[in-house]
Design an enzyme around this catalytic site. Structure first.
Site, mmCIF file in Angstrom:
data_model
loop_
_atom_site.group_PDB
_atom_site.id
_atom_site.type_symbol
_atom_site.label_atom_id
_atom_site.label_comp_id
_atom_site.label_asym_id
_atom_site.label_seq_id
_atom_site.Cartn_x
_atom_site.Cartn_y
_atom_site.Cartn_z
ATOM 1 N N ARG A 77 0.870 -1.183 0.000
ATOM 2 C CA ARG A 77 0.000 0.000 0.000
ATOM 3 C C ARG A 77 0.907 1.233 0.000
ATOM 4 N NH1 ARG A 77 -3.417 -3.031 -1.282
ATOM 5 N NH2 ARG A 77 -5.475 -3.403 -0.368
ATOM 6 N N HIS A 100 -1.498 -0.246 -9.692
ATOM 7 C CA HIS A 100 -2.035 -1.190 -8.701
ATOM 8 C C HIS A 100 -2.580 -2.464 -9.381
ATOM 9 C CE1 HIS A 100 -3.861 -1.330 -4.389
ATOM 10 N NE2 HIS A 100 -3.581 -2.553 -4.825
ATOM 11 N N GLU A 160 -4.444 7.170 -5.117
ATOM 12 C CA GLU A 160 -4.694 6.407 -6.345
ATOM 13 C C GLU A 160 -6.029 6.845 -6.930
ATOM 14 O OE1 GLU A 160 -4.322 2.214 -5.550
ATOM 15 O OE2 GLU A 160 -2.279 2.431 -4.814
HETATM 16 C C1 DGY Z 1 -5.429 -6.484 -2.400
HETATM 17 O O1 DGY Z 1 -6.104 -7.502 -2.612
HETATM 18 O O2 DGY Z 1 -5.344 -5.976 -1.291
HETATM 19 C C2 DGY Z 1 -4.660 -5.919 -3.558
HETATM 20 O O3 DGY Z 1 -4.122 -4.697 -3.293
HETATM 21 C C3 DGY Z 1 -5.467 -5.929 -4.820
HETATM 22 O O4 DGY Z 1 -5.490 -7.246 -5.221
#
Ligand code: DGY
Length: 324
Positions: A238, A286, A267
């Site tokens: 993240r 992402h 984002e």
């Molecule tokens: C998640 O699942 O947390 C990812 O960031 C997206 O697949």
């Protein structure tokens, strides 16, 4: 009467059909655009279940408006978009989609690591822009991967899957995790070190830890300065775990060599973001789990989680286990 649910984005058909077998389903029909907040506010007021993505902020304010809500099913493994404490306080279950995205996310992590180390997007652009005049000894040279040291921050499922790939590249594998995983060390050939040591010794620092209050800005100026000036930072977890402004400074001042980023504090990443001006940053939108099969599996698992939670006693993939 069937329970009613709201789905905040157009999801793959098989998942939608599963939901329709059990619920009265309303869905935000767009594929690329998130549901507007005002629509979510309106829908949340009547439904029994919410099927959402990481793009929806499910905060206390929203939950206060949801008298019937019993479950929030997030189509992601990460759930930092949901106020878990507020959900627990209201007895609302939260579920996520672990497991099904592990290998695809590890593949992308390695792809990003390799693309950054060997400057693949930059080299491709170089050719397309007509800059390729001749083979030249030091043209577009990067960093070696085979035999290098990788430091994995966060040894969960995806960390383990990345470690397996790193072994194939004969890498020395260091890891840092909240709790040491002794039982995995021999099996995966990984060595536990404290974060500072990992930063000092690694050629590649790979961030795979969940985003929490403790990991916010985990990698800031101080940590970046510990890294080698030839090192590469990869973040597929993240955005908020890495302080972007300080990362930018470290890259400009050549304190580290490059960064590969799949996630950002904001984002979509604003097009005027300073990181986009640097040639030694590889940026992706992402897409860690974005293989066709995996995204379908995630959508179906999120549907099954919702079905379990609303129709059976023991929901699977429950995040707020304090409710049990
Ligand atoms: C998640 O699942 O947390 C990812 O960031 C997206 O697949």
């Amino acid at each position: 009467m069937k329970p009613s649910i709201y789905v905040t984005r157009k999801i793959p058909d098989t998942a939608l059909q599963l939901l329709k077998e059990h619920f009265l389903v309303e869905m935000w029909e767009e594929e690329e655009t998130p549901v507007p907040r005002e629509v979510l506010i309106e829908k949340i007021q009547t439904v029994d279940g919410l099927y959402c993505l990481l793009t929806e902020q499910v905060d206390q304010g929203l939950l206060e408006l949801a008298p019937n809500l019993k479950v929030i099913s997030n189509m992601a493994v990460g759930y930092n978009n949901i106020d878990i404490k507020a959900a627990s306080n209201k007895g609302i279950m939260v579920t996520n989609t672990p497991g099904v995205l592990t290998e695809s996310t590890a593949d992308l992590t390695f792809a990003l690591l390799m693309a950054t180390a060997r400057r693949i997007p930059e080299a491709s652009e170089f050719l397309r822009q007509g800059q390729w005049k001749s083979w030249a000894p030091m043209m577009l040279t990067g960093q070696d991967i085979f035999g290098a040291t990788i430091g994995i921050v966060g040894m969960g499922r995806i960390g383990e899957a990345v470690a397996k790939r790193a072994r194939g590249f004969n890498m020395e594998i260091l890891y840092y995790n909240r709790s040491r995983k002794m039982e995995k060390e021999a099996e995966l050939g990984i060595s536990y070190v404290e974060l500072n040591e990992l930063l000092q010794r690694s050629d590649f620092v790979v961030i795979l830890t969940p985003y929490t209050n403790e990991t916010k800005n985990l990698i800031s100026k101080e940590e970046l300065l510990l890294m080698k000036d030839t090192a590469i930072l990869i973040n597929v977890a993240r955005g908020g775990i890495v302080n972007e402004a300080e990362l930018y400074e470290a890259l400009v001042q050549k304190k580290i060599w490059a960064a590969g980023l799949d996630v950002f504090e904001q984002e979509p990443l604003p097009m005027d973001h300073p990181l986009l001006t640097l040639p030694n940053v590889v940026t992706l939108p992402h897409i860690g789990s974005a293989s066709i099969k995996t995204r379908i599996k995630m959508a179906e698992l999120a549907a099954q989680n919702l079905i379990h939670a609303l129709t059976k006693d023991t929901p699977q993939n429950l995040v707020n286990k304090d409710l049990l």
